[in-house]
Write an enzyme that holds these catalytic residues in place. Structure first.
Site, PDB file in Angstrom:
ATOM      1  CG  ASP A  42       9.533  -0.733 -18.221  1.00  8.29           C
ATOM      2  OD1 ASP A  42       9.516   0.013 -17.225  1.00  8.29           O
ATOM      3  OD2 ASP A  42       8.918  -1.827 -18.276  1.00  8.29           O
ATOM      4  CG  ASP A  44       8.905  -3.506 -12.131  1.00 13.43           C
ATOM      5  OD1 ASP A  44       9.799  -4.293 -11.807  1.00 13.43           O
ATOM      6  OD2 ASP A  44       8.197  -2.884 -11.323  1.00 13.43           O
ATOM      7  NE  ARG A  51       4.947  -4.396  -7.573  1.00  9.73           N
ATOM      8  CZ  ARG A  51       4.544  -3.443  -6.731  1.00  9.73           C
ATOM      9  NH1 ARG A  51       5.045  -3.352  -5.533  1.00  9.73           N
ATOM     10  NH2 ARG A  51       3.626  -2.584  -7.099  1.00  9.73           N
ATOM     11  NE  ARG A 153       4.354   7.881  -3.785  1.00  8.68           N
ATOM     12  CZ  ARG A 153       3.601   6.960  -4.373  1.00  8.68           C
ATOM     13  NH1 ARG A 153       3.613   6.848  -5.680  1.00  8.68           N
ATOM     14  NH2 ARG A 153       2.854   6.144  -3.664  1.00  8.68           N
ATOM     15  NE  ARG A 164       0.368   5.180  -0.379  1.00  6.74           N
ATOM     16  CZ  ARG A 164      -0.003   4.530  -1.480  1.00  6.74           C
ATOM     17  NH1 ARG A 164      -0.912   5.036  -2.284  1.00  6.74           N
ATOM     18  NH2 ARG A 164       0.563   3.381  -1.776  1.00  6.74           N
ATOM     19  NE  ARG A 171      -3.482  -1.006   0.069  1.00  9.08           N
ATOM     20  CZ  ARG A 171      -2.887  -0.318  -0.889  1.00  9.08           C
ATOM     21  NH1 ARG A 171      -3.173  -0.547  -2.148  1.00  9.08           N
ATOM     22  NH2 ARG A 171      -1.970   0.569  -0.612  1.00  9.08           N
ATOM     23  CB  SER A 209      -4.022   6.431  -4.242  1.00 11.36           C
ATOM     24  OG  SER A 209      -3.169   5.572  -4.967  1.00 11.36           O
ATOM     25  CG  ASP A 211       0.256   8.278  -8.948  1.00  5.97           C
ATOM     26  OD1 ASP A 211       0.171   8.196  -7.712  1.00  5.97           O
ATOM     27  OD2 ASP A 211       0.674   7.364  -9.682  1.00  5.97           O
ATOM     28  CG  ASP A 237       5.932  -4.300 -18.900  1.00  4.50           C
ATOM     29  OD1 ASP A 237       6.420  -3.154 -18.759  1.00  4.50           O
ATOM     30  OD2 ASP A 237       5.380  -4.911 -17.967  1.00  4.50           O
TER      31      ASP A 237
END
Ligand code: MG
Length: 278
Positions: A42, A44, A51, A153, A164, A171, A209, A211, A237
């Protein structure tokens, strides 16, 4: 009398010496790698801090590891983002690079496959889903609405009841409101039932949101490109249920390893793959 070699001859000789040395190094490297075994990472939290850009130390560690085992990365981000984190030469530094969970796949620096939501579902089904979702949002009575309710996307739709492009403060407010009124989870159950024939996964994450993507388009998607490997070690992780490494970590095709930082990734890999050669 023997004449001294000309400059061109000396250069040519040097060029071939370098070539032979490189070839020897290459063959030694490849010969040392265990066939059928791959170490898959992986990005991140596993190869980099979340990031952040890879450290020179970790970069060097992975280069050394590659001398012993075949290495690959699988990240949820697109290739541009992964290259920002792991370096511009990432597709050459790893044997396999799977961006967007493997929807875009590179092997030995070359593109070997790509898949998108658009081509998978087709415009008709996609339009039906988007139309229904926008109607549903239009009928929602929540305190505030902003813009960008559906972000399209390549491998998923990101749906946000508030939109968004709300501010951070908005938020935070929505997150609190949602905890009480379950706006997202109610919406997901409606969509799940209405579009059950499309075999979609709905994943609520973050503050505002959720996905939507086809079943199986998590990190296990990349395993279809690794049929030649009988021993796939995966390091991640977020291997707990609900985390984005969970499915591939739990997959019968992988040996899963949980790590908490790049340093721990290096430690575990040293024990598994490097200590035997010392
Ligand atoms: Mg991670």
């Amino acid at each position: 009398m023997i004449s001294l070699p000309t400059r061109v001859q000396r250069r040519t000789c040097r060029f071939f010496c370098i070539l032979v040395t490189d070839l020897q190094n290459f063959l030694t490297t490849m010969a040392g790698r265990k066939p059928g075994l791959i170490a898959l990472f992986d990005v991140d939290g596993t190869l980099t801090a979340p990031r952040k850009v890879v450290t020179p130390k970790m970069f060097e560690f992975m280069r050394r590891l590659r001398e012993v085992v075949t290495v690959g990365v699988v990240g949820g981000s697109d290739l541009t983002k992964i290259s920002e984190q792991l370096g511009k030469t990432v597709i050459d530094d790893y044997d396999y690079v799977f961006s967007e969970n493997g929807l875009v796949a590179h092997k030995d620096g070359k593109l070997i496959g790509s898949q998108s939501l658009k081509s998978f579902l087709g415009e008709e089904k996609l339009k039906e889903f988007i139309n229904f979702t926008l109607h549903y949002i239009a009928g929602l009575d929540i305190p505030i609405k902003r813009g960008t309710f559906i972000e399209f996307r390549s491998g998923m739709l990101n749906v946000s009841p508030i939109g968004r492009n709300c501010s951070q403060e908005e938020r935070d407010e929505f997150e609190k409101y949602d905890k009480v009124h379950n706006v997202r989870s109610k919406m997901v159950s409606v969509l799940r039932e209405k579009f059950s024939h499309l075999n979609l996964t709905f994943s609520i994450g973050g503050q505002i949101s959720f996905d939507v993507f086809p079943n199986g388009w998590d990190k296990t998607f990349c395993l279809r490109y690794l049929e030649d490997f009988h021993e796939i070690h995966f390091f991640g992780d977020k291997t707990y249920k609900g985390g984005n490494d969970y499915e591939i970590y739990e997959s019968e095709r992988t040996v899963g390893h949980t790590v908490t930082s790049p340093d721990e990734t290096a430690e575990q890999c040293t024990v598994l793959f490097l200590s035997k050669e010392a």
